[in-house]
Design an enzyme around this catalytic site. Structure first.
Site, PDB file in Angstrom:
ATOM      1  N   ASN A 199       0.853  -1.200   0.000  1.00  0.00           N
ATOM      2  CA  ASN A 199       0.000   0.000   0.000  1.00  0.00           C
ATOM      3  C   ASN A 199       0.885   1.244   0.000  1.00  0.00           C
ATOM      4  O   ASN A 199       0.489   2.302  -0.452  1.00  0.00           O
ATOM      5  CB  ASN A 199      -0.955   0.014   1.208  1.00  0.00           C
ATOM      6  CG  ASN A 199      -0.276  -0.307   2.538  1.00  0.00           C
ATOM      7  OD1 ASN A 199       0.877  -0.713   2.582  1.00  0.00           O
ATOM      8  ND2 ASN A 199      -0.993  -0.118   3.621  1.00  0.00           N
ATOM      9  N   HIS A 240       6.904   4.686  -1.897  1.00  0.00           N
ATOM     10  CA  HIS A 240       7.957   5.646  -1.558  1.00  0.00           C
ATOM     11  C   HIS A 240       8.691   6.068  -2.830  1.00  0.00           C
ATOM     12  O   HIS A 240       9.280   5.250  -3.517  1.00  0.00           O
ATOM     13  CB  HIS A 240       8.904   5.031  -0.518  1.00  0.00           C
ATOM     14  CG  HIS A 240       8.252   4.896   0.822  1.00  0.00           C
ATOM     15  ND1 HIS A 240       8.848   4.322   1.908  1.00  0.00           N
ATOM     16  CD2 HIS A 240       7.034   5.310   1.236  1.00  0.00           C
ATOM     17  CE1 HIS A 240       8.018   4.384   2.937  1.00  0.00           C
ATOM     18  NE2 HIS A 240       6.908   4.969   2.554  1.00  0.00           N
ATOM     19  N   GLN A 271       3.024   4.965   5.554  1.00  0.00           N
ATOM     20  CA  GLN A 271       1.781   5.686   5.913  1.00  0.00           C
ATOM     21  C   GLN A 271       2.104   6.769   6.958  1.00  0.00           C
ATOM     22  O   GLN A 271       3.235   7.219   7.009  1.00  0.00           O
ATOM     23  CB  GLN A 271       0.689   4.709   6.407  1.00  0.00           C
ATOM     24  CG  GLN A 271       0.150   3.780   5.307  1.00  0.00           C
ATOM     25  CD  GLN A 271       0.958   2.516   5.104  1.00  0.00           C
ATOM     26  OE1 GLN A 271       1.381   1.888   6.051  1.00  0.00           O
ATOM     27  NE2 GLN A 271       1.186   2.142   3.856  1.00  0.00           N
ATOM     28  N   THR A 288      -5.336   2.686   7.969  1.00  0.00           N
ATOM     29  CA  THR A 288      -4.773   1.448   7.445  1.00  0.00           C
ATOM     30  C   THR A 288      -4.811   0.416   8.577  1.00  0.00           C
ATOM     31  O   THR A 288      -5.277   0.711   9.681  1.00  0.00           O
ATOM     32  CB  THR A 288      -3.357   1.674   6.868  1.00  0.00           C
ATOM     33  OG1 THR A 288      -2.967   0.501   6.148  1.00  0.00           O
ATOM     34  CG2 THR A 288      -2.322   1.987   7.949  1.00  0.00           C
ATOM     35  N   THR A 294       0.913   4.529  -5.469  1.00  0.00           N
ATOM     36  CA  THR A 294       0.464   3.145  -5.602  1.00  0.00           C
ATOM     37  C   THR A 294      -0.755   3.031  -6.500  1.00  0.00           C
ATOM     38  O   THR A 294      -0.861   2.129  -7.316  1.00  0.00           O
ATOM     39  CB  THR A 294       0.179   2.565  -4.192  1.00  0.00           C
ATOM     40  OG1 THR A 294       1.398   2.628  -3.461  1.00  0.00           O
ATOM     41  CG2 THR A 294      -0.305   1.132  -4.244  1.00  0.00           C
ATOM     42  N   THR A 295      -1.696   3.965  -6.369  1.00  0.00           N
ATOM     43  CA  THR A 295      -2.967   3.822  -7.095  1.00  0.00           C
ATOM     44  C   THR A 295      -3.160   4.886  -8.170  1.00  0.00           C
ATOM     45  O   THR A 295      -4.092   4.789  -8.966  1.00  0.00           O
ATOM     46  CB  THR A 295      -4.147   3.919  -6.102  1.00  0.00           C
ATOM     47  OG1 THR A 295      -4.045   5.184  -5.432  1.00  0.00           O
ATOM     48  CG2 THR A 295      -4.118   2.805  -5.084  1.00  0.00           C
ATOM     49  N   ARG A 329      -4.342   7.728  -7.753  1.00  0.00           N
ATOM     50  CA  ARG A 329      -5.501   8.584  -7.443  1.00  0.00           C
ATOM     51  C   ARG A 329      -5.048  10.009  -7.099  1.00  0.00           C
ATOM     52  O   ARG A 329      -4.019  10.174  -6.422  1.00  0.00           O
ATOM     53  CB  ARG A 329      -6.243   8.041  -6.210  1.00  0.00           C
ATOM     54  CG  ARG A 329      -6.944   6.740  -6.455  1.00  0.00           C
ATOM     55  CD  ARG A 329      -7.625   6.239  -5.180  1.00  0.00           C
ATOM     56  NE  ARG A 329      -6.675   5.754  -4.191  1.00  0.00           N
ATOM     57  CZ  ARG A 329      -7.019   5.246  -3.013  1.00  0.00           C
ATOM     58  NH1 ARG A 329      -8.289   5.194  -2.663  1.00  0.00           N
ATOM     59  NH2 ARG A 329      -6.114   4.807  -2.170  1.00  0.00           N
ATOM     60  N   ARG A 354      -4.656  13.099  -4.933  1.00  0.00           N
ATOM     61  CA  ARG A 354      -4.773  13.231  -3.482  1.00  0.00           C
ATOM     62  C   ARG A 354      -5.637  14.423  -3.123  1.00  0.00           C
ATOM     63  O   ARG A 354      -5.611  15.439  -3.827  1.00  0.00           O
ATOM     64  CB  ARG A 354      -3.388  13.390  -2.854  1.00  0.00           C
ATOM     65  CG  ARG A 354      -2.530  12.149  -3.053  1.00  0.00           C
ATOM     66  CD  ARG A 354      -1.137  12.317  -2.466  1.00  0.00           C
ATOM     67  NE  ARG A 354      -0.321  11.158  -2.801  1.00  0.00           N
ATOM     68  CZ  ARG A 354       0.962  11.201  -3.148  1.00  0.00           C
ATOM     69  NH1 ARG A 354       1.599  12.349  -3.187  1.00  0.00           N
ATOM     70  NH2 ARG A 354       1.612  10.106  -3.445  1.00  0.00           N
TER      71      ARG A 354
HETATM   72  P1  IMP Z   1      -5.120   0.163   2.972  1.00  0.00           P
HETATM   73  O1  IMP Z   1      -3.876   0.433   3.717  1.00  0.00           O
HETATM   74  O2  IMP Z   1      -4.936  -0.254   1.548  1.00  0.00           O
HETATM   75  O3  IMP Z   1      -6.043  -0.784   3.723  1.00  0.00           O
HETATM   76  O4  IMP Z   1      -5.951   1.537   2.882  1.00  0.00           O
HETATM   77  C1  IMP Z   1      -6.524   2.163   4.027  1.00  0.00           C
HETATM   78  C2  IMP Z   1      -6.412   3.665   3.920  1.00  0.00           C
HETATM   79  O5  IMP Z   1      -5.039   4.049   4.037  1.00  0.00           O
HETATM   80  C3  IMP Z   1      -6.879   4.250   2.577  1.00  0.00           C
HETATM   81  O6  IMP Z   1      -7.434   5.527   2.813  1.00  0.00           O
HETATM   82  C4  IMP Z   1      -5.592   4.406   1.794  1.00  0.00           C
HETATM   83  O7  IMP Z   1      -5.690   5.386   0.798  1.00  0.00           O
HETATM   84  C5  IMP Z   1      -4.640   4.821   2.909  1.00  0.00           C
HETATM   85  N1  IMP Z   1      -3.238   4.486   2.626  1.00  0.00           N
HETATM   86  C6  IMP Z   1      -2.652   3.278   2.702  1.00  0.00           C
HETATM   87  N2  IMP Z   1      -1.350   3.376   2.389  1.00  0.00           N
HETATM   88  C7  IMP Z   1      -1.103   4.659   2.128  1.00  0.00           C
HETATM   89  C8  IMP Z   1       0.082   5.393   1.795  1.00  0.00           C
HETATM   90  O8  IMP Z   1       1.195   4.856   1.689  1.00  0.00           O
HETATM   91  N3  IMP Z   1      -0.079   6.728   1.603  1.00  0.00           N
HETATM   92  C9  IMP Z   1      -1.269   7.347   1.762  1.00  0.00           C
HETATM   93  N4  IMP Z   1      -2.385   6.713   2.089  1.00  0.00           N
HETATM   94  C10 IMP Z   1      -2.310   5.384   2.273  1.00  0.00           C
END
Ligand code: IMP
Length: 428
Positions: A41, A44, A226, A241, A302-303, A305, A307
């Protein structure tokens, strides 16, 4: 330069603070770089001489020759993604002979990713906006004591039996509750296991390795992923998370005693961002948000999207500094604020009953009905991306830094004014 034996780099907002860049900058001095929570997730981003590297599992130390890099037991790892990260680096001549993966780190299996998608779909308009990488379900299984750990790859016969048992339960859940077709053991045996087994040469008892390194006087960096506001306990629960993102989690996630965590360096952007759903008190929309998004390249690593953008949330930052025991704050993406005009920092919130809220509340419904109380700053128009020291910054930028320190209760010791290593300077 900061003198340290062990240094912990932690995110003080909602992730994406630039921890990768800061860790890379600091790793020049380190012998060992350790990731201890999260998984793919994380994203970096590190820029070296105009070449950009995006790392998901790998500690940033991998970009230097000869540093020991550890994927600690507190991480959840996706073998195919990790192997593709390694292959991408190899194409650029970077090898991973000093990479070690904890035999106690949990594996993200194909059913975890499926479960992440099904859970998100079911949430409807209450979606968390996860990265869909299977992080939450992998941590759920760890806590439920049915997780599969990296060390289990050493005994294939036993591993297959264990996965088959868990898969039976998962398929019941997928088919009966979610109406999904499920996943076959054949898919896992043919597509996943042979790939995962390629990690075997890296798998070891990393806590022991780390203890030996520390005993020899090695300099160690613990690289967080995170940020504090996504922490499973102190973040904006349930929009968080599934791991502990605070410095306190380093001990259990890396397998070291509390006394070895060392100096705590918090990383915060000069403004706020958030990806995914959930409360974001200082969020702004419109031309200023667009300008910051474009300038700061605020799209998920990662995605992809876009921000969400907001003014610096001093209440959140203050909480992050307190919970982590931040001794030094690194202020990143500072150059992005040039020419934005007047700037704001939230110093408190006004609660639904008119009271002043100084500390981040546990109840989201209170937060949702609160409004930020802002302190305004004049801003500056000069380009600061070539600044090499504090002396090169305009007066208004210095006032903003002082405002950050007063609100956060921490000293800004390091500034980042661009993505490259040479756009970073100390203010100790
Ligand atoms: P998950 O970690 O994929 O379960 O996502 C849970 C929440 O944490 C979501 O809002 C994600 O967008 C956010 N999130 C997870 N990893 C990151 C990161 O590295 N940067 C920013 N947001 C993150």
């Amino acid at each position: 330069m900061l003198d340290y034996t062990a240094l912990s780099v932690v995110g003080c907002q909602w992730g994406d603070e630039g921890k990768g860049k800061i860790t890379d900058f600091l790793a020049a001095q380190a012998d060992v770089v350790v990731r201890y929570q999260g998984g793919p997730n994380a994203g970096h981003t590190v820029t070296i001489e105009n070449e950009t590297f995006k790392l998901h599992h790998l500690p940033c130390g991998i970009l230097y020759q000869g540093k020991t890099c550890i994927i600690g037991n507190g991480m959840v790892l996706d073998a195919p993604i990790l192997l593709s990260e390694l292959a991408n680096l190899e194409k650029r001549g970077i090898t991973a002979e000093n990479l070690f993966i904890s035999d106690r780190a949990h594996l993200i299996l194909p059913y975890h990713r499926r479960q992440d998608s099904l859970e998100e779909e079911k949430r409807g308009d209450q979606k968390i906006g996860t990265t869909l990488r299977g992080i939450g379900p992998a941590y759920q299984d760890k806590i439920a004591r049915r997780g599969i750990r990296a060390g289990e790859l050493r005994d294939l016969g036993r591993l297959i039996k264990r996965i088959a048992e868990v898969l039976k339960e998962k398929n019941e859940l997928f088919q009966r509750y979610y109406g999904d077709e499920g996943i076959t053991m054949q898919e896992i045996e043919e597509e996943y296991i042979p790939v995962a087994c390629r990690l075997l040469p890296y798998i070891t008892d990393t806590a022991l390795l780390l203890a030996n390194q520390l005993a020899k006087g090695a300099k160690v960096i613990f690289e967080g992923a995170q940020g504090a506001m996504l922490d499973i306990d102190y973040g904006t629960y349930p929009y968080v998370t599934s791991s502990g993102t605070l410095a306190g989690n380093i001990c259990s996630g890396a397998g070291i005693p509390p006394g070895k965590v060392g100096t705590i360096l918090g990383v915060g952007k000069a403004y706020s961002t958030r990806v995914g759903a959930g409360p974001f008190p200082t969020e702004i929309e419109g031309p200023t948000a667009e300008l910051i998004r474009e300038r700061g390249r605020e799209f998920g690593t990662t995605t992809g999207r876009p921000r969400r953008i907001g003014w610096l949330d001093g209440v959140a930052l203050r909480q992050a500094c307190r919970l982590n025991g931040v001794q030094h704050l690194a202020l990143t993406l500072f150059d992005v604020l040039s020419g934005v005009g007047k700037l704001q920092i939230a110093t408190a919130y006004r609660g639904p009953d008119g009271s002043s809220i100084e500390h981040f509340p546990a109840e989201l419904h209170i937060l949702e009905k609160s409004t930020p109380v802002y302190r305004e700053f004049t801003g500056w128009s000069e380009d600061i991306s070539r600044a090499k020291s504090i002396k090169d910054l305009p007066q208004a930028a210095l006032e903003y830094i002082r405002g950050v320190e007063e609100t956060a209760g921490a000293h800004v010791s390091l500034l980042s004014v661009g993505p490259r290593r040479d756009q970073t300077f100390w203010r100790l």
